[in-house]
Scaffold this motif. Structure first.
Motif, PDB file in Angstrom:
ATOM      1  N   LEU A  62     -70.511 -80.423   0.869  1.00 43.34           N
ATOM      2  CA  LEU A  62     -70.436 -79.841  -0.476  1.00 43.34           C
ATOM      3  C   LEU A  62     -69.493 -78.658  -0.571  1.00 43.34           C
ATOM      4  O   LEU A  62     -69.363 -78.058  -1.636  1.00 43.34           O
ATOM      5  CB  LEU A  62     -71.843 -79.392  -0.931  1.00 43.34           C
ATOM      6  CG  LEU A  62     -72.921 -80.466  -0.966  1.00 43.34           C
ATOM      7  CD1 LEU A  62     -74.245 -79.874  -1.438  1.00 43.34           C
ATOM      8  CD2 LEU A  62     -72.513 -81.617  -1.880  1.00 43.34           C
ATOM      9  N   ASN A  63     -68.862 -78.294   0.530  1.00 36.77           N
ATOM     10  CA  ASN A  63     -67.956 -77.149   0.483  1.00 36.77           C
ATOM     11  C   ASN A  63     -66.588 -77.546   1.042  1.00 36.77           C
ATOM     12  O   ASN A  63     -66.471 -77.896   2.221  1.00 36.77           O
ATOM     13  CB  ASN A  63     -68.545 -75.971   1.263  1.00 36.77           C
ATOM     14  CG  ASN A  63     -67.657 -74.743   1.154  1.00 36.77           C
ATOM     15  OD1 ASN A  63     -66.802 -74.508   1.991  1.00 36.77           O
ATOM     16  ND2 ASN A  63     -67.830 -73.959   0.104  1.00 36.77           N
ATOM     17  N   GLY A  64     -65.590 -77.500   0.182  1.00 34.83           N
ATOM     18  CA  GLY A  64     -64.246 -77.936   0.558  1.00 34.83           C
ATOM     19  C   GLY A  64     -63.602 -77.028   1.583  1.00 34.83           C
ATOM     20  O   GLY A  64     -62.937 -77.503   2.514  1.00 34.83           O
ATOM     21  N   THR A  65     -63.787 -75.716   1.422  1.00 33.82           N
ATOM     22  CA  THR A  65     -63.130 -74.757   2.318  1.00 33.82           C
ATOM     23  C   THR A  65     -63.573 -74.962   3.765  1.00 33.82           C
ATOM     24  O   THR A  65     -62.743 -75.051   4.675  1.00 33.82           O
ATOM     25  CB  THR A  65     -63.473 -73.314   1.876  1.00 33.82           C
ATOM     26  OG1 THR A  65     -63.086 -73.186   0.511  1.00 33.82           O
ATOM     27  CG2 THR A  65     -62.783 -72.290   2.718  1.00 33.82           C
ATOM     28  N   ASP A  86     -72.328 -70.905  -0.545  1.00 34.01           N
ATOM     29  CA  ASP A  86     -71.839 -71.759  -1.625  1.00 34.01           C
ATOM     30  C   ASP A  86     -72.483 -73.153  -1.531  1.00 34.01           C
ATOM     31  O   ASP A  86     -72.991 -73.688  -2.519  1.00 34.01           O
ATOM     32  CB  ASP A  86     -70.309 -71.849  -1.536  1.00 34.01           C
ATOM     33  CG  ASP A  86     -69.715 -72.808  -2.539  1.00 34.01           C
ATOM     34  OD1 ASP A  86     -69.561 -72.415  -3.719  1.00 34.01           O
ATOM     35  OD2 ASP A  86     -69.417 -73.964  -2.168  1.00 34.01           O
ATOM     36  N   LYS A 118     -71.753 -72.578 -10.148  1.00 35.49           N
ATOM     37  CA  LYS A 118     -72.918 -73.015  -9.353  1.00 35.49           C
ATOM     38  C   LYS A 118     -73.907 -71.894  -9.082  1.00 35.49           C
ATOM     39  O   LYS A 118     -75.105 -72.114  -8.978  1.00 35.49           O
ATOM     40  CB  LYS A 118     -72.471 -73.659  -8.043  1.00 35.49           C
ATOM     41  CG  LYS A 118     -71.576 -72.783  -7.182  1.00 35.49           C
ATOM     42  CD  LYS A 118     -70.176 -73.318  -7.115  1.00 35.49           C
ATOM     43  CE  LYS A 118     -69.258 -72.282  -6.489  1.00 35.49           C
ATOM     44  NZ  LYS A 118     -67.909 -72.729  -6.261  1.00 35.49           N
ATOM     45  N   GLY A 172     -63.668 -81.993  -4.125  1.00 35.91           N
ATOM     46  CA  GLY A 172     -64.800 -81.113  -4.426  1.00 35.91           C
ATOM     47  C   GLY A 172     -64.401 -79.755  -4.945  1.00 35.91           C
ATOM     48  O   GLY A 172     -65.249 -78.939  -5.293  1.00 35.91           O
ATOM     49  N   ALA A 173     -63.109 -79.490  -4.975  1.00 34.83           N
ATOM     50  CA  ALA A 173     -62.633 -78.190  -5.453  1.00 34.83           C
ATOM     51  C   ALA A 173     -61.236 -78.402  -6.033  1.00 34.83           C
ATOM     52  O   ALA A 173     -60.700 -79.505  -6.005  1.00 34.83           O
ATOM     53  CB  ALA A 173     -62.588 -77.193  -4.299  1.00 34.83           C
ATOM     54  N   LYS A 231     -75.232 -75.229  -4.146  1.00 30.04           N
ATOM     55  CA  LYS A 231     -75.010 -76.613  -4.588  1.00 30.04           C
ATOM     56  C   LYS A 231     -76.160 -77.505  -4.126  1.00 30.04           C
ATOM     57  O   LYS A 231     -76.574 -78.428  -4.838  1.00 30.04           O
ATOM     58  CB  LYS A 231     -73.672 -77.115  -4.048  1.00 30.04           C
ATOM     59  CG  LYS A 231     -72.473 -76.383  -4.656  1.00 30.04           C
ATOM     60  CD  LYS A 231     -71.201 -76.664  -3.873  1.00 30.04           C
ATOM     61  CE  LYS A 231     -69.988 -76.006  -4.501  1.00 30.04           C
ATOM     62  NZ  LYS A 231     -68.803 -76.054  -3.621  1.00 30.04           N
ATOM     63  N   ASP A 274     -68.330 -69.038   1.435  1.00 29.02           N
ATOM     64  CA  ASP A 274     -68.037 -70.375   1.949  1.00 29.02           C
ATOM     65  C   ASP A 274     -68.453 -70.509   3.413  1.00 29.02           C
ATOM     66  O   ASP A 274     -69.237 -71.384   3.754  1.00 29.02           O
ATOM     67  CB  ASP A 274     -66.536 -70.672   1.827  1.00 29.02           C
ATOM     68  CG  ASP A 274     -66.098 -70.873   0.379  1.00 29.02           C
ATOM     69  OD1 ASP A 274     -66.854 -71.518  -0.376  1.00 29.02           O
ATOM     70  OD2 ASP A 274     -65.031 -70.383   0.007  1.00 29.02           O
TER      71      ASP A 274
END
Ligand code: HSE
Length: 406
Positions: free
Chosen positions: A153-156, A196, A100, A296-297, A200, A191
């Motif tokens: 949009l960020n899994g963490t 991140d 990304k 998403g990850a 995205k 993150d």
């Protein structure tokens, strides 16, 4: 036979090789021919690995092999990955990636390079991991003028916020858990500070508008300031806290884009998206809302999206199918001129003064003010972001927390 080279045999690269190996039957059915991983480029050797004989250390071997038509760039970063991608595209080889950062920084140039060589630069895995969101925008929402995109949009960070909420555990404790589980990097800055998600968001916004979106122009806030007191307040108001990407196309055509934590009502479609899952809510001017949800990850979901791009490239050899966006730059709206409503947290001793500064009067019934331990939380009226920030500056440390309302 389609010969493929995989650059980088880390988590995603090895996942791509695994997906292509394990799902060969489906891939042959969908491609019309066999997809064969001919090379794996990495600095390391992998003795005992079933694909050890494919591992090479010299990119030129791949570049000069005219039988390789598709390259998967799963190295990450914007150094060697950028150079190798440019060289592969210039040689007429299609490139598929999950990178990304590279797409957000150099996507416009790489897309143009691919178009000039009648090949493809595809990056489905770069946003939302395994969720087929970019292809959906490109091939299914084609009759729509996309007016808004809202996403997790960020899994963490979604994992961290979800655990803080359900386990009532503090930020640092959950971050440690996320690192132990391999979700968060040892240096989690990209993150937790929202970078991140910002990259995205730039890619999604460019896909949605067909124009170049500079990720440095996107207002970005992370989750490091969120506390358990915020979740306590949220819960009392039947809301939750999520790090959201928000993209809106304004009436004047300008793009309002930001990444920030939001307090959203439990009834909102994104409120129940938990753990490392991602979700994207797209609003079209004819269709209204559509929602896309998934992993998403993670190795295999991300690799599945890269492998789907490989199949698309194989099906479309000699023609560019993903136009995505042009070199024209999207005009960005000034975030500080927009209007929002905020939740503010302050020390209980300063409740009256702080509420008066934002609301003009102290009236917990109107502001929905509530004591949370030794602190006080309340909602401001709708106000210009610039005015809100001016008051925050004047109050200094008296404002200990602030989150926008969705
Ligand atoms: N660090 C990213 C996340 C990986 O947590 O979403 C997938 O892009």
């Amino acid at each position: 036979m389609i010969n493929v080279a995989v650059l980088g045999y880390g988590t995603v690269g090895s996942g791509v090789v695994e997906v292509i190996g394990r799902n060969q039957e489906q891939i042959v059915r969908n491609t019309g021919e066999e997809v064969y991983v001919k090379y794996i480029l990495d600095l390391r050797d992998f003795p005992g690995d079933p694909y050890e004989d494919r591992v090479v250390h010299d990119f030129n071997l791949i570049l000069e092999d005219t039988s390789v038509s598709v390259v998967c760039e799963t190295m990450g970063g914007v150094g060697a990955a950028y150079q190798f991608t440019k060289q592969a595209l210039a040689a007429g080889k299609s490139v598929c990636t999950s990178n990304k950062e590279l797409v957000a920084r150099h996507g416009t140039e790489l897309l143009a390079l691919a178009a000039g060589k009648h090949c493809n630069y595809m990056f489905e895995a770069s946003v939302g991991g395994g969720i087929p969101i970019l292809r959906t925008i490109q091939t299914s929402l084609t009759a729509e003028r996309i007016v808004a995109v809202t996403g997790i949009l960020n899994g963490t960070t979604n994992y961290i916020l979800s655990r803080m909420e359900t386990e009532k555990a503090d930020y640092h404790e959950v971050l440690k858990q996320a690192q132990e589980l391999g979700y968060a990097e040892r240096n989690p800055e990209a993150d937790v500070e929202g970078h991140d998600a910002c990259r995205k968001t730039a890619i999604l916004a460019a896909m949605a508008t067909g124009k170049t979106v500079d990720c440095d122009m996107i207002h970005t806030e992370g989750i490091t300031g969120i506390t358990l007191a915020d979740f306590e307040f949220a819960s009392e108001k039947n809301r939750t806290i999520k790090l959201l990407a928000s993209v809106k196309v304004q009436e004047d055509g300008k793009l309002l884009a930001m990444v920030a934590p939001f307090l959203l009502p439990m009834g909102h479609p994104l409120a129940t998206v938990g753990d490392v899952f991602n979700a994207v809510l797209i609003t079209g001017n004819m269709l209204g809302d559509t929602l896309y949800y998934g992993r998403g990850a993670g190795k295999l979901p991300t690799a599945s999206a890269v492998a789907a791009d490989v199949i698309d490239c194989a099906r479309n050899q000699g023609r560019t199918v993903m136009g995505c966006w042009s070199e024209e730059k999207a005009q960005m709206a000034d975030t500080s001129e927009t209007e929002s409503r905020f939740y503010v947290r302050t020390d209980a001793s300063a409740a009256e003064a702080v509420e008066k500064a934002f609301c003009g009067k102290y009236d917990p019934e109107v502001s929905e003010g509530t004591l949370i331990g030794g602190e006080y939380g309340f909602f401001t009226p709708v106000m210009r972001e610039k005015d809100f920030n001016d008051i925050c500056r004047k109050l200094g440390d008296a404002v200990s927390g602030r989150i926008r309302l969705m």
